[in-house]
Design a protein around this motif. Structure first.
Motif, short mmCIF file in Angstrom:
data_model
loop_
_atom_site.label_atom_id
_atom_site.label_comp_id
_atom_site.label_asym_id
_atom_site.label_seq_id
_atom_site.Cartn_x
_atom_site.Cartn_y
_atom_site.Cartn_z
N ILE A 404 0.92 -1.19 -0.02
CA ILE A 404 -0.02 0.04 -0.04
C ILE A 404 0.96 1.35 0.06
CG2 ILE A 404 -1.70 1.24 1.43
CD1 ILE A 404 -2.63 -1.35 2.22
N GLY A 405 1.68 1.29 0.85
CA GLY A 405 2.73 2.50 0.87
C GLY A 405 3.49 2.76 -0.51
N SER A 406 3.81 1.65 -1.30
CA SER A 406 4.29 1.89 -2.71
C SER A 406 3.43 1.80 -3.89
CB SER A 406 5.43 0.68 -2.67
OG SER A 406 6.21 0.60 -1.79
N ARG A 407 2.23 1.89 -3.60
CA ARG A 407 1.14 1.94 -4.58
C ARG A 407 1.45 3.04 -5.71
NH1 ARG A 407 -5.32 2.25 -3.66
NH2 ARG A 407 -6.10 1.68 -5.89
N GLY A 408 1.35 2.53 -6.79
CA GLY A 408 1.65 3.52 -8.06
C GLY A 408 3.29 3.80 -8.18
N ARG A 413 9.13 0.41 -1.83
CA ARG A 413 9.70 1.59 -1.08
C ARG A 413 9.53 1.40 0.46
NH1 ARG A 413 7.34 7.28 -1.37
NH2 ARG A 413 5.58 6.43 -0.26
N VAL A 414 10.80 1.30 1.37
CA VAL A 414 10.68 1.14 2.59
C VAL A 414 10.80 2.23 3.44
CG1 VAL A 414 11.44 -0.23 4.51
CG2 VAL A 414 11.62 -1.08 2.17
N ASP A 415 10.02 2.71 4.12
CA ASP A 415 10.27 3.89 5.11
C ASP A 415 11.05 3.74 6.25
OD1 ASP A 415 8.67 2.91 7.44
OD2 ASP A 415 6.91 3.62 6.27
#
Length: 548
Positions: A404-408, A413-415
């Protein structure tokens, strides 16, 4: 629940699923893909069985040897064009360990976050926990121990896959085989394992693979029930049995009649419920709360716990006879940290579920070996090294956050917060660095400042040309001098060699990528691409890369 047919069943000692000494003795070093530009290949494996006997080394490059999925038919080499054709080597180490040798001008290898210079020795205990390796910043592998599946083992690969348990580690294969062993029997099963390991999934597999599959499957978490109401919830109540009992209730045992009842956190049952459970197992009858007449039930009972029941028996908090009756057969589900070769496959399984909800499931299938990996190698290593105290449940949650955090975005991507979480309890990687070793020399291999006698080009082997080029930093004139042949003959030998290529064989994309990775340093590019410096410089100019 039917009463036991044999009185001996009253004191049945649990048969606990575990690896036999013969199984452990056949474990061999293996490499499992945990990160690749083609995500569908994650989980493929290469057995390094020759290392166990010390018979031979394994040379790993982009072109050989082949990896295949355990139980599968198709096999392919790593195939990543950014890996060098100069192989890294795996050799037998000391006392069951493995030695990794990395040539100076070959594919860069990183262990954890540390580049390998020359080589590294991994002891047997490192292989037992798993060692993540990253090749050229793109391909991630886990070096570990694996037990080859023996011919005639219980269940075909299709049977095992149908159980819905993802992974090919020895521990999870053993769980699936045990499910097939006991699914068609009526004996109670106790599933042991840490929280979040998937004990209910095992219970559901026992139900769907057994003769009661058409009946109900009822799942109850005893730890979530009020201790005052557990008996009423399990065995049912009669109206007026206690304040608030305004009608008759069947209870979970009667709801599961003809099927399977799964009781999770069975260690949380209070003493009076333990006694009632023992009575049900022995007689196949339940007494509803407030009732005097028994009710017969036909239920297959599966229980689960993450508690040490033996310690609770010692403390007087759990009844030993009940343990003996619950554990007609035991299945132990391993924690995620003991099946690290399954982590990437499990992650992709959960990621696929999330991507299907966002309409991006196609990201997990790619035919382009040159593409940037959707699951970066550095993230694959982080996943493999984490201790996962929450086991599979925690991994599923991390997969959801990342997707979800890398959607699109083109890749995951890792925060920073998640990085800290994964790194906080990362697995330490034992291993002893080895001193860089020079390549083997023959009589005609360049050493020191010796000038060899003039030779016929036909007498120079492909391997000698390769070693001379490396020793001379791909300077063709110096190479010709070392080999004692004309410079023009070096060009001819390179063209004929299957081990070498020239700058004209390089694609613009490969040169451009290497230019940016090496930050325009031509010497580094020469070492990485293994071609003539002068010819490479000409190609760089043709592509307009100088000055960018």
């Amino acid at each position: 629940m039917s009463p036991p047919k044999n009185p001996a069943e009253f004191s049945t000692t649990a048969v606990r699923s575990q690896a036999t000494p013969s199984q452990a003795a056949h474990a061999v070093p293996a490499l499992t893909l945990i990160g690749h530009a083609q995500p569908q290949r994650i989980g493929e494996r290469l057995l390094l069985d020759g290392l166990l006997s010390g018979e031979r080394a394994v040379a790993l490059s982009r072109n050989a040897p082949d990896f295949s999925r355990p139980g599968g038919v198709l096999s392919l080499p790593l195939g990543d064009p950014f890996l060098s054709r100069t192989p890294v080597r795996f050799e037998p180490g000391v006392r069951g360990g493995v030695r990794l040798l990395v040539p100076e001008d070959g594919t860069p290898v990183v262990v954890g976050s540390e580049p390998v210079k020359g080589g590294r020795e991994f002891p047997a205990e490192a292989l037992a926990s798993g060692v993540p390796l990253v090749l050229a910043g793109r391909v991630a592998l886990l070096l570990h121990r694996a037990t080859p599946r023996a011919a005639g083992a219980l269940g075909s690969p299709a049977d095992l896959t149908a159980l819905g348990m993802v992974g090919d580690s020895e521990g999870i294969v053993r769980v699936r085989e045990d499910v097939l062993r006991v699914a068609d029997l009526q004996v109670p099963v106790l599933v042991r394992g840490e929280t979040g390991t998937g004990k209910e999934l095992v219970a559901r597999a026992l139900h769907t693979q057994g003769p009661r599959r058409a009946g109900p499957f009822v799942s109850v978490n005893l730890g979530a029930l009020s201790k005052d109401l557990i008996a009423a919830e399990l065995f049912g109540t009669l109206r007026g049995a206690f304040t608030g009992a305004t009608r008759d209730r069947d209870g979970f045992f009667r709801a599961a009649h003809g099927g399977t009842l799964f009781l999770d956190e069975v260690a949380e049952a209070p003493p009076e419920v333990q006694a009632a459970l023992l009575r049900v197992l022995e007689t196949g009858e339940v007494y509803p709360v407030g009732g005097q007449t028994p009710v017969r039930v036909d239920v297959r009972l599966v229980t689960a716990t993450d508690a040490d029941l033996e310690a609770r028996i010692h403390d007087g908090r759990f009844k030993a006879p009940l343990l003996h009756r619950l554990a007609g057969f035991e299945i132990v589900v391993p924690p995620l940290r003991e099946r690290r070769e399954d982590i990437a496959s499990l992650f992709l399984h959960f990621a696929r579920q999330e991507l299907e909800t966002t309409g991006e499931a196609g990201r997990l299938t790619s035919a382009d070996a040159r593409a940037e990996p959707w699951l970066p190698a550095s993230l694959a290593v982080r996943l493999a090294r984490s201790a996962w105290p929450g086991n599979v449940r925690q991994l599923r949650n991390v997969a959801r956050q990342l997707v979800i955090g890398s959607r699109g975005l083109p890749g995951l991507r890792v925060d920073a917060r998640l990085e800290q979480t994964l790194d906080a309890d990362a697995l330490p990687i034992p291993g002893q660095p080895l001193s860089p070793e020079p390549p083997p020399h023959s009589e005609n291999t360049p050493t020191g400042h010796r000038t060899p006698a003039r030779r016929k080009p036909a007498d120079v082997s492909e391997q000698e040309v390769l070693e001379a080029l490396r020793a001379c930093a791909w300077d063709l004139k110096a190479t010709a001098d070392w080999l004692g042949i004309p410079r023009s003959s070096v060009y001819v030998l390179i063209d004929k060699s299957s081990l070498l290529r020239t700058a004209r064989d390089l694609s613009p994309e490969e040169i451009t990528r290497c230019f940016h990775e090496c930050e325009g340093d031509l010497d580094r590019m020469v070492q990485k691409l293994e071609v003539s410096r002068r010819a490479l410089q000409r190609r760089v100019r043709e592509l307009g890369l100088e000055g960018t």
